[in-house]
Design an enzyme around this catalytic site. Sequence first.
Site, PDB file in Angstrom:
ATOM      1  N   ARG A  11      -3.376  -3.243  -8.289  1.00 31.76           N
ATOM      2  CA  ARG A  11      -4.248  -3.865  -7.279  1.00 31.76           C
ATOM      3  C   ARG A  11      -5.554  -4.387  -7.876  1.00 31.76           C
ATOM      4  O   ARG A  11      -6.610  -4.345  -7.228  1.00 31.76           O
ATOM      5  CB  ARG A  11      -4.578  -2.878  -6.135  1.00 31.76           C
ATOM      6  CG  ARG A  11      -3.394  -2.358  -5.400  1.00 31.76           C
ATOM      7  CD  ARG A  11      -2.685  -3.440  -4.577  1.00 31.76           C
ATOM      8  NE  ARG A  11      -1.457  -2.908  -4.059  1.00 31.76           N
ATOM      9  CZ  ARG A  11      -0.292  -3.010  -4.725  1.00 31.76           C
ATOM     10  NH1 ARG A  11      -0.202  -3.639  -5.869  1.00 31.76           N
ATOM     11  NH2 ARG A  11       0.798  -2.487  -4.222  1.00 31.76           N
ATOM     12  N   SER A  42      -2.504  -1.365   3.944  1.00 33.98           N
ATOM     13  CA  SER A  42      -2.750  -0.013   3.425  1.00 33.98           C
ATOM     14  C   SER A  42      -4.248   0.186   3.192  1.00 33.98           C
ATOM     15  O   SER A  42      -4.906  -0.653   2.598  1.00 33.98           O
ATOM     16  CB  SER A  42      -2.026   0.191   2.094  1.00 33.98           C
ATOM     17  OG  SER A  42      -0.643  -0.033   2.244  1.00 33.98           O
ATOM     18  N   GLU A  87      -8.180   0.793  -0.868  1.00 34.36           N
ATOM     19  CA  GLU A  87      -7.593  -0.497  -1.243  1.00 34.36           C
ATOM     20  C   GLU A  87      -8.335  -1.620  -0.490  1.00 34.36           C
ATOM     21  O   GLU A  87      -8.511  -2.712  -1.007  1.00 34.36           O
ATOM     22  CB  GLU A  87      -6.096  -0.534  -0.899  1.00 34.36           C
ATOM     23  CG  GLU A  87      -5.461  -1.869  -1.245  1.00 34.36           C
ATOM     24  CD  GLU A  87      -3.951  -1.907  -1.094  1.00 34.36           C
ATOM     25  OE1 GLU A  87      -3.262  -1.044  -1.667  1.00 34.36           O
ATOM     26  OE2 GLU A  87      -3.458  -2.817  -0.401  1.00 34.36           O
TER      27      GLU A  87
END
Length: 309
Positions: A175, A223, A293
């Site tokens: 990520r 998420s 995130e």
Amino acid sequence: MYERDDFTTILAGFRGGVEFDAPLDAVTSLRIGGPADALVTPADVDDVCHLVRRAAAARVPLMTLGGTNLLVKDGGVRGVVMRLSRLDAMTREEGACVCAEAGARMPALMGFAASQNLSGLEWAAGIPGTVGGAVVMNAGTRLGEMRDCLDAVRLATPDGGLVTRAAADLSFAYRHVDLPAGVVVGARLQLVPASRTHIETRAKDYLQYRKQTQPLSQPNAGSVFKNPPQAAAGRLIEDAGLKGCRVGDAQVSPRHANFLVNLGRARAADMLELIDKIQRDVFRRTGVRLELEWRVVGDDDAPRRRGTG
Ligand code: EPU
């Protein structure tokens, strides 16, 4: 806060849309967020280049906002917030490549690739984010991620130019990707020839799995936490007994514990309090520090107009 007059120079010759004091809850998937001093939608890549250069020269903050995977705080964002929704062109290139402008939606790109008999983006079926957003956070799932198919990235640089960086020269992590300063305006993706039926079946199965396991019909931002090594954030949060836990209208989804949903009138402050509780409870139970995130941006408190003390 910046007033309308502060943007006169920056927006001279700008051809896109401009809205001052624009509520950002209207453009975020969580339906939360205070106002942007100025919300702009450039007409094309040239418009982006001029704006990036002028904002850098005038030292006015400029933020690009896809609107998903993001929590905008209740006080909103100072300076210029830019949405690239008008930059949504997609083209087939030589070989098994497609190019997309940064504002194109990932599912649209996946559909376009399928129409060209090109596989490699099925993981993006139903992911609401933009191509630009997916690049800057190396978006992905366990089925795949951006780095698997990214060939090159195009950026508008603070001096008003455009640069192309080969993905092979970028450093990726889970990520995350290190990009040069600037705004991503497009991406080139290297895909793999496959039959359209095969691609669409895979995408459909995957979307079905997401619909069954994720609260896609409620305002959410994907998420909340990254999955820690060798664990699933959703499992850790569920095991801490937090499914359904609420602060105001912010709720840990009873369907998937790594999703926070807005039940109606949730504020960013409610979301942040719930995030803090989850991190503390999971750490106390397991010693794991869950890392966000989501990107969190903006000010806590409402902006004060000049002269209002
Ligand atoms: N789980 C629980 N309780 C829950 C939720 C999940 O025990 O409330 C367990 C599941 O049973 C499973 C494991 O946790 O064993 C993983 O769950 P899931 O398959 O739902 O995947 P995830 O790791 O939570 C990732 C991506 C999602 C993507 C899904 C499906 C991350 C942080 N998230 O979720 O991506 O849609 O896989 O491929 O990697 C996003 O990043 O915004 C996103 C939606």
